[in-house]
Scaffold this active site. Structure first.
Site, short mmCIF file in Angstrom:
data_model
loop_
_atom_site.label_atom_id
_atom_site.label_comp_id
_atom_site.label_asym_id
_atom_site.label_seq_id
_atom_site.Cartn_x
_atom_site.Cartn_y
_atom_site.Cartn_z
N SER A 1 0.84 -1.19 0.00
CA SER A 1 0.00 0.00 0.00
C SER A 1 0.89 1.25 0.00
CB SER A 1 -0.96 -0.04 1.18
OG SER A 1 -2.01 0.90 1.03
N HIS B 1 -6.92 -6.30 1.41
CA HIS B 1 -5.83 -5.40 1.02
C HIS B 1 -4.58 -5.74 1.83
CE1 HIS B 1 -3.61 -1.99 -0.23
NE2 HIS B 1 -3.85 -1.21 0.82
#
Length: 458
Positions: A273, A407
């Site tokens: 990320s 995620h």
């Protein structure tokens, strides 16, 4: 307005008593859980699988690096780090101090700003140096070169790096987890903590990048040890400061290599990320990194600003430059002026693979999360792949994107390719590293984005 996905990321701090595996458990400004669920341990700021490593009884080793130059960077504007070594004969064309640019397509990887194109490998090193200049000038901020003094010590599992420059000093640490045996082992530097599985035979070095440059929100600008050293008004955004921090870790590993059991010539870098964005930038700007593995870095990482803007115009809600500059301090304030007029930016993120090249790069993405811009990362990295084609190193860059709901979770479908890249480029084993696939329901129309041809660099 704070985007929904940023708000979601904050929820675990308020709804759980313990952080899950890979969850945050500390760091600058962290107010959530500080303990981890059973089977994981809080290391620096994330919950890593396993138990706390035993303390080592090894003797501390301290080594000092002397100054590399008497011309030291100032505290407000430091000499930038070059990613390549261009010819020293003055044959590289000068990059204009002022650039007027407007192009909705993806800029030519091989074309110099002042005109002409790279057709040889030597000329391409000139172009890489120019790309480095463009990124630091307009997007990242200056990445300082090596400071006057770097010293390092390794005590047990703690690598301590002491840096001094222009009368100011800082100290920061990284935790080292090694396989059993004597080594020397390859190692992967992980932003925060690795969210990819690290295979047996490879050490892990956890880098608390938030300690170097804070990234809580817009109020974080100029905060962190990098800015203690170079001044809060330094042009660097957080990602530039983190890349500088990775370089100092590499310096330290070179200094203690005789007794550390780590091979500083076989180093990887990874993150997921926002940390994936940082890992990609570090791999692009630190030539001693042997393998770069950004995971789900999305816009501002493996995604191109131009393609992300186009996705938004077509109705796909994704991170764009205009949103991301208000979310956090990852980029220099110099970038703000371009965030709403991306076509005037003389670079884009397809240039990042061109800076890594020909060193190995494996990009991992997630097609299930629109705000990551999976269509943008696919097209952007496919365009950046042209640098590897030009250098005849097409099996040195890989890309794989699969759909999965969590995620920064690691899908099993990507394990074979990850294993191949680490095996070949860190463990010196034979492996097939040819991969460039996505399961996304989209295609990249290269003809609408690329109006230049790829040379074969000789």
């Amino acid at each position: 307005m704070v985007p929904f996905f940023a708000l979601v990321a904050l929820l675990p701090a308020y709804v759980v008593a313990q952080s899950p595996v890979w969850g945050q458990c500390g760091g600058i400004g962290w107010t959530g859980a500080t303990t981890c669920v059973s089977g994981s341990v809080c290391t620096k700021q994330n919950c890593l699988p396993g138990a706390a490593p035993p303390a080592s009884t090894s003797t501390t080793v301290v080594t000092t690096a002397p100054p590399t130059s008497t011309a030291s960077p100032t505290t407000t504007s430091a000499t930038s780090t070059a990613t390549t070594t261009p010819p020293s004969d003055g044959s590289c064309p000068a990059t204009p101090a002022t650039i007027t640019y407007n192009n909705a397509q993806l800029a030519d990887i091989f074309g110099f700003v002042a005109g002409g194109r790279a057709t040889t490998k030597d000329q391409f090193t000139c172009r890489q140096a120019e790309i480095s200049t463009l990124f630091q000038r307009y997007e990242l901020g200056t990445i300082p070169g090596k400071p006057q003094s770097v010293t390092a010590s390794l005590s047990g599992n703690t690598l301590t790096i002491n840096v001094s420059d222009q009368g100011k000093s800082i100290s920061f640490t990284a935790s080292v987890s090694k396989p059993s045996g004597t080594g020397p082992f390859p190692a992967i530097i992980a932003y925060g903590a690795p969210s990819i599985p690290i295979p047996a035979g490879v050490a892990t070095i956890n880098f608390n990048n938030d300690d170097i440059a804070a990234q809580q929100d817009g109020s974080s600008r100029g905060k962190g040890k990098f800015f203690t050293l170079y001044g809060s008004g330094h042009s660097a955004g957080a990602m530039a400061a983190w890349a500088w921090g990775v370089s100092r870790i590499v310096d330290a590993l070179e200094l203690v290599q005789a007794t550390s059991g780590i091979d500083p010539k076989r180093l990887g870098v990874t993150g997921c990320s926002r940390n994936g964005k940082g890992a990609l930038v570090a791999g692009a700007f630190e030539p001693r990194i042997a393998l770069t593995i950004p995971q789900e870095s999305g816009s501002g990482g493996a995604g191109c600003w131009r393609i992300s803007d186009d996705m938004m115009k077509r109705g796909t809600s994704t991170q764009t430059a205009s949103e991301i500059v208000g979310e956090n301090v990852w980029f220099s304030t110099n970038f703000n002026a371009f965030s709403t007029k991306v076509p005037t930016l003389s670079e884009d993120h397809h240039f990042l693979p061109a800076l890594v090249a020909p060193r190995p790069l494996f990009v991992i993405e997630n097609t299930a999360i629109d705000w990551l811009g999976p269509e943008s990362t696919f097209g952007c990295m496919q365009t950046g792949f042209e640098a590897y084609k030009a250098l005849q190193k097409t099996d040195f860059m890989g890309y794989k994107a699969v759909s999965h709901p969590d995620h920064c979770g690691f899908p099993a479908a990507i394990q074979p390719q990850l294993t191949a890249f680490i095996s070949r480029f860190l463990l010196n084993q034979s492996a097939n590293t040819t991969v460039f696939t996505t399961d996304g329901k989209f295609s990249f129309n290269a003809a609408s984005w690329i109006n230049w041809t790829t040379p074969t660099l000789t």
